[in-house]
Design a protein around this motif. Structure first.
Motif, PDB file in Angstrom:
ATOM      1  N   ASP A 134       0.885  -1.234  -0.030  1.00 52.02           N
ATOM      2  CA  ASP A 134       0.135  -0.016  -0.154  1.00 52.02           C
ATOM      3  C   ASP A 134       0.841   1.061  -0.183  1.00 52.02           C
ATOM      4  O   ASP A 134       1.939   1.269   0.542  1.00 52.02           O
ATOM      5  N   ILE A 135       0.613   2.359  -0.876  1.00 51.35           N
ATOM      6  CA  ILE A 135       1.400   3.291  -0.838  1.00 51.35           C
ATOM      7  C   ILE A 135       0.430   4.777  -0.471  1.00 51.35           C
ATOM      8  O   ILE A 135      -0.411   4.871  -1.189  1.00 51.35           O
ATOM      9  N   SER A 161      -5.011  -6.543  -3.906  1.00 50.41           N
ATOM     10  CA  SER A 161      -4.592  -6.348  -2.624  1.00 50.41           C
ATOM     11  C   SER A 161      -4.009  -5.276  -2.207  1.00 50.41           C
ATOM     12  O   SER A 161      -3.604  -4.854  -1.247  1.00 50.41           O
ATOM     13  N   SER A 162      -3.366  -4.654  -3.317  1.00 53.18           N
ATOM     14  CA  SER A 162      -2.468  -3.481  -3.079  1.00 53.18           C
ATOM     15  C   SER A 162      -3.302  -2.361  -3.490  1.00 53.18           C
ATOM     16  O   SER A 162      -3.999  -2.160  -4.522  1.00 53.18           O
ATOM     17  N   HIS A 163      -2.920  -1.166  -2.953  1.00 52.23           N
ATOM     18  CA  HIS A 163      -3.616   0.278  -3.161  1.00 52.23           C
ATOM     19  C   HIS A 163      -2.664   1.492  -3.050  1.00 52.23           C
ATOM     20  O   HIS A 163      -1.831   1.141  -2.426  1.00 52.23           O
ATOM     21  N   ILE A 164      -3.132   2.272  -3.628  1.00 49.17           N
ATOM     22  CA  ILE A 164      -2.513   3.565  -3.677  1.00 49.17           C
ATOM     23  C   ILE A 164      -3.332   4.770  -3.462  1.00 49.17           C
ATOM     24  O   ILE A 164      -4.329   4.715  -3.915  1.00 49.17           O
ATOM     25  N   VAL A 165      -2.938   5.774  -2.346  1.00 44.18           N
ATOM     26  CA  VAL A 165      -3.605   6.854  -2.157  1.00 44.18           C
ATOM     27  C   VAL A 165      -2.844   8.107  -2.533  1.00 44.18           C
ATOM     28  O   VAL A 165      -1.784   8.007  -1.775  1.00 44.18           O
ATOM     29  N   VAL A 177      -8.086  11.859   5.747  1.00 45.02           N
ATOM     30  CA  VAL A 177      -8.107  11.199   4.637  1.00 45.02           C
ATOM     31  C   VAL A 177      -7.858   9.683   4.063  1.00 45.02           C
ATOM     32  O   VAL A 177      -8.875   9.249   3.628  1.00 45.02           O
ATOM     33  N   LEU A 178      -7.268   9.065   5.110  1.00 46.21           N
ATOM     34  CA  LEU A 178      -6.808   8.008   5.004  1.00 46.21           C
ATOM     35  C   LEU A 178      -7.807   6.950   5.574  1.00 46.21           C
ATOM     36  O   LEU A 178      -7.827   5.856   5.184  1.00 46.21           O
TER      37      LEU A 178
END
Lengths: 385, 191
Positions: A134-135, A161-165, A177-178
């Motif tokens: 996750d980033i 399964s991996s995310h970016i914000v 925000v998170l």
């Protein structure tokens, strides 16, 4: 495994009070959420810059240890993303419980000096070893940083399964925000911790519809959502009916209906709070029929109310109540005597609400209603019950 | 369908021999470097269905032919031989290394450790070949890790079927489930 960026870029104050503080708050929140959501979760923390890439605390489920190690962290030097991910992978490999899924959460606030190709190779290696990534992209944003990080996530991602914000600088705190992102909610679909933190943090307009958290009060949230949908359906029905009718009364009633929508909505919302004590649909259709027969009003308003009720009234007793009230409001503009009946009707309906065991499907009741009303509309909405 | 036995298969039910798949703990089977997560579970099936790919098959990621399959069993088993049905066009695995009773092996571990046994595989599209194990080393196997390090030149590696032949014992590996440590006996803990 959480990788913290404590490079010189974190001294900037574009996130209140400073980037590093905002990041530290977000990290604390994530650690709390993870350890709460599953007792077998473990979290570790490491730095990417400062004195170098080093692990501050190996994966543990002890929240106190994790929070303690965040104290006294210094900001300085440059972040080394590639080395940090390698060290994180190693730390995860030597976890005590081999059944745990491996995940790296990286906060990247400084510019990324690696090539896209290098990042993609790193991503492929993570994917091969089944490590999710996750980033949180915040802080510095030069032209290519978002694309590079997106490419990295695309290389690592297997079945979402991996995310970016991406968090731009602004009024909202980084942690707020998170809270609504999949990094927090993960695959479990919202831990109680994150949800309650969201409810506490948000003042009026939270991320949730109607300002009510589905986790905290699911019944209320469901009731509000249902009434909103039915209100919309009713609006369409009444607007359609109003367009068809040619009586000049309906010009007044349609404009009144529009203004009454706003009034009916809060009335419906207020009524929804008592949803648990509402009677069955059968009772309410009966009360509609009896009330309408008592009104003995003009056929225009009756047909307007009938079309509306026929389309939406079968589902929600509270909506039926609101429908009556709005129909009554339309009548009030044309006939001032109705105000008395309005009060009487609400009195009658409240009595009918408390009547147990009234069954409109009973043939004798049906005959009674048909004789009272004397029109086909009674049969139309009795079919719906 | 040719077996290595010297009888015709119509009489003998080969399926009964390759029945160790019944003892595989399928929900816990894990593969590393598979392109579709969870597809590894489809390679454990009865002998008759070994060429049937309707349930899916195990495929590695693009450009990377290595595969690592972790197979836990529901009870300890003894493995006599292993059969692998691979894909065509060079996507069959060419080398297989086996590790026993070790959890959490990843690619760097698998490349550095000495395997319990290693085989050179041949292209075996019909599932006719089986690879014997050194039986004495494969007694009491609670989990088996197979590392397919290479293939016949294809871009990816495909595996349609993994057959295991042997015996299942009823023994379970000692798993410490719940322990209650007490300073003083407390009857309510033991209800």
């Amino acid at each position: 495994m959480i990788c913290i960026d404590n490079s010189e870029w974190m001294r900037n104050g574009d996130y209140a009070p400073s980037r590093f503080q905002a990041q530290a708050d977000a990290v604390n929140l994530i650690c709390g959420a993870k350890t709460q959501s599953n007792p077998e979760n473990t979290v570790g923390v490491m730095t990417m810059a400062g004195k170098g890439v080093r692990v501050l605390v190996t994966p543990t489920s002890d929240l106190g240890k994790i929070l303690a190690c965040m104290h006294g962290l210094e900001v300085g030097a440059e972040a080394n993303l590639a080395a940090a991910i390698q060290v994180a992978q190693l730390a995860l490999k030597h976890r005590q419980n081999k059944r745990q899924q491996q995940r790296i959460i990286a906060f990247i606030g400084s510019p990324v000096k690696y090539d896209k190709k290098v990042l993609e190779t790193i991503g492929k290696k993570l994917k091969k070893n089944n490590v999710a990534l996750d980033i949180v992209d915040f802080g510095e944003s030069d032209d290519e940083k978002p694309e590079k990080l997106e490419a990295l996530i695309a290389a690592v991602n297997s079945s979402d399964s991996s995310h970016i914000v991406h968090v731009p600088p602004g009024d909202n705190a980084l942690s707020d925000v998170l809270l609504s992102t999949p990094i927090f909610t993960g695959e479990e679909g919202g831990s109680g911790f994150a949800a309650s933190a969201a409810a506490a943090a948000a003042t009026g307009a939270s991320g949730f519809e109607f300002g009510v958290d589905p986790n905290v009060d699911p019944e209320l949230a469901l009731a509000l959502r249902l009434s909103m949908e039915e209100e919309r359906a009713r609006q369409e029905a009444i607007a359609k009916k109003a367009a068809e009718d040619t009586e000049n009364k309906d010009h007044a009633s349609s404009s009144n209906n529009d203004s009454v929508m706003a009034e009916a909505e809060p009335a419906t919302n207020a009524a929804d709070d008592d949803k648990k004590e509402q009677p069955k649909d059968d009772d309410d259709l009966l009360q509609q029929a009896l009330a309408m027969s008592m009104e003995g009003g003009s056929s225009g308003s009756a047909s307007v109310a009938d079309a509306a009720m026929a389309e939406a009234g079968a589902v929600d007793p509270d909506l039926a109540l609101a429908l009556q009230m709005s129909v009554q409001d339309a009548n009030m503009s044309s006939d001032s005597d109705m105000s008395k009946v309005f009060e009487d009707r609400s009195f009658v309906t409240s009595i009918l609400n408390s009547l147990p065991g009234v069954d409109p499907n009973d043939p004798s009741v049906k005959d009674l209603l048909a004789s009272l009303h004397g029109q086909g509309e009674v049969r139309s909405f009795l079919f719906l019950s | 369908m040719a077996c290595l036995h010297d009888h015709s298969c119509e009489d003998h039910n080969c399926a009964a021999d390759w029945s160790l798949y019944n003892h595989v703990d399928i929900p816990k089977v894990v593969a590393l470097n598979e392109s579709v997560p969870g597809s590894v579970k489809s390679v454990f099936k009865p002998w008759e269905q070994r060429l049937d790919t309707s349930g899916g098959f195990l495929e590695s990621n693009e450009g990377d032919p290595e595969l690592l399959v972790f197979i836990p069993f529901t009870s300890d088993v003894k493995i006599k031989s292993i059969s692998i049905v691979g894909g065509a066009d060079g996507t069959s695995p060419s080398r297989m290394r086996a590790f026993i009773n070790r959890e959490g092996i990843d690619f760097s571990d698998a490349q550095n450790m000495q395997p319990v046994q290693e085989w050179e595989l041949a292209e075996n599209l019909q599932g006719a070949l089986e690879y014997q194990t050194r039986y004495s080393r494969f007694q009491g196997v609670a989990n088996l890790t197979l590392h397919f390090s290479d293939n016949f030149g294809g871009d990816i590696t495909k595996i349609y079927y993994i057959g295991l032949r042997g015996e299942a014992t009823q023994n379970k590996r000692d798993v410490v489930a719940t322990i209650v440590y007490e300073v003083m006996p407390n009857p309510s803990d033991h209800k």
